[in-house]
Design a protein around this motif. Structure first.
Motif, PDB file in Angstrom:
ATOM      1  N   LYS A 160      13.947  -2.899  16.174  1.00 20.47           N
ATOM      2  CA  LYS A 160      12.698  -2.200  15.823  1.00 20.47           C
ATOM      3  C   LYS A 160      12.004  -1.642  17.060  1.00 20.47           C
ATOM      4  O   LYS A 160      11.440  -0.562  17.024  1.00 20.47           O
ATOM      5  CB  LYS A 160      11.757  -3.134  15.069  1.00 20.47           C
ATOM      6  CG  LYS A 160      12.224  -3.435  13.654  1.00 20.47           C
ATOM      7  CD  LYS A 160      11.185  -4.160  12.820  1.00 20.47           C
ATOM      8  CE  LYS A 160      10.814  -5.504  13.355  1.00 20.47           C
ATOM      9  NZ  LYS A 160       9.953  -6.286  12.449  1.00 20.47           N
ATOM     10  N   LYS A 161      12.090  -2.376  18.175  1.00 17.28           N
ATOM     11  CA  LYS A 161      11.426  -1.933  19.398  1.00 17.28           C
ATOM     12  C   LYS A 161      12.143  -0.739  20.037  1.00 17.28           C
ATOM     13  O   LYS A 161      11.480   0.178  20.534  1.00 17.28           O
ATOM     14  CB  LYS A 161      11.381  -3.103  20.396  1.00 17.28           C
ATOM     15  CG  LYS A 161      10.651  -2.801  21.669  1.00 17.28           C
ATOM     16  CD  LYS A 161      10.517  -4.043  22.530  1.00 17.28           C
ATOM     17  CE  LYS A 161       9.663  -3.753  23.753  1.00 17.28           C
ATOM     18  NZ  LYS A 161       9.391  -4.957  24.524  1.00 17.28           N
ATOM     19  N   ALA A 162      13.477  -0.717  20.033  1.00 17.73           N
ATOM     20  CA  ALA A 162      14.208   0.285  20.796  1.00 17.73           C
ATOM     21  C   ALA A 162      14.738   1.466  19.972  1.00 17.73           C
ATOM     22  O   ALA A 162      14.925   2.545  20.513  1.00 17.73           O
ATOM     23  CB  ALA A 162      15.390  -0.392  21.501  1.00 17.73           C
ATOM     24  N   ILE A 163      14.976   1.250  18.696  1.00 15.21           N
ATOM     25  CA  ILE A 163      15.574   2.291  17.864  1.00 15.21           C
ATOM     26  C   ILE A 163      14.560   2.673  16.787  1.00 15.21           C
ATOM     27  O   ILE A 163      14.382   1.939  15.807  1.00 15.21           O
ATOM     28  CB  ILE A 163      16.900   1.828  17.199  1.00 15.21           C
ATOM     29  CG1 ILE A 163      17.848   1.166  18.203  1.00 15.21           C
ATOM     30  CG2 ILE A 163      17.554   2.994  16.460  1.00 15.21           C
ATOM     31  CD1 ILE A 163      18.422   2.098  19.241  1.00 15.21           C
ATOM     32  N   PRO A 164      13.883   3.806  16.951  1.00  8.30           N
ATOM     33  CA  PRO A 164      12.841   4.170  15.987  1.00  8.30           C
ATOM     34  C   PRO A 164      13.406   4.501  14.613  1.00  8.30           C
ATOM     35  O   PRO A 164      14.582   4.846  14.466  1.00  8.30           O
ATOM     36  CB  PRO A 164      12.187   5.415  16.613  1.00  8.30           C
ATOM     37  CG  PRO A 164      13.141   5.905  17.626  1.00  8.30           C
ATOM     38  CD  PRO A 164      14.024   4.768  18.029  1.00  8.30           C
ATOM     39  N   LYS A 165      12.542   4.394  13.616  1.00  8.19           N
ATOM     40  CA  LYS A 165      12.920   4.782  12.262  1.00  8.19           C
ATOM     41  C   LYS A 165      13.247   6.271  12.270  1.00  8.19           C
ATOM     42  O   LYS A 165      12.663   7.051  13.023  1.00  8.19           O
ATOM     43  CB  LYS A 165      11.809   4.491  11.274  1.00  8.19           C
ATOM     44  CG  LYS A 165      11.658   3.030  10.948  1.00  8.19           C
ATOM     45  CD  LYS A 165      10.651   2.812   9.851  1.00  8.19           C
ATOM     46  CE  LYS A 165      10.572   1.350   9.485  1.00  8.19           C
ATOM     47  NZ  LYS A 165       9.658   1.112   8.378  1.00  8.19           N
TER      48      LYS A 165
END
Length: 169
Positions: A160-165
């Motif tokens: 969740k922190k590194a790969i955005p939706k």
């Protein structure tokens, strides 16, 4: 007489030395997993490098032991290894959600702590999870017999922190 004793010990020493090198070459230090490294575009590579920086040191109680060849696009934990590959191609089952979720009993969709996954049972008994609805596809393979719930929980915050939706290309 001393000359023959010296030559004989040297003769027996060479095979022993060769055996030692052979044993050392087969030691558990070389038991690291081997994986193919994905080759995504520059944007996805940057996201994967950011993910590598925030991945947990332990997953499901197992220490990080990265596979060979070393890459910021891959990571591993334990032995047999839980393997993460970032920047993989979109799984074919994600192209048509009806196929992924309806026609294949070995593939289901689901979410864990805010990260959506395509979950696939592999023929060898392992489980493969690929992120969905993220700007890069992250694939996690969990060996046969290992509980998967703790693995996905432990990885959720980093993903969740590194790969955005979003939708990966």
């Amino acid at each position: 007489m001393n000359f023959f004793r010296h030559r004989r010990s040297a003769f027996f020493g060479l095979p022993a030395l060769a055996l030692l090198f052979t044993i050392a070459g087969c030691s558990s230090a070389d038991d690291s997993a081997s994986v193919s490294v994905p080759s995504p575009n520059a944007k996805v590579t940057k996201l994967c490098q950011n993910l590598d920086k925030v991945l947990p040191r332990t997953v499901d109680g197992l220490s990080r032991e990265d596979p060979e060849p070393r890459s910021a696009l891959t990571a591993g934990w334990g032995s047999p290894a839980i393997i993460l590959r970032c920047g993989v191609e979109r799984p074919p089952k994600m192209v048509d959600p009806k196929v992924a979720l309806g026609d294949d009993p070995k593939a289901v969709g689901g979410g864990v702590n805010g990260v959506d996954w395509l979950m696939e049972k592999q023929d060898d008994g392992s489980n493969r999870f690929t992120t969905a609805n993220r700007s890069a596809y992250v694939q996690v393979t969990v060996p046969k017999g290992r509980d998967t719930s703790g693995v996905l929980v432990d990885m959720a915050a980093s993903i969740k922190k590194a790969i955005p939706k979003g939708i990966a290309n």
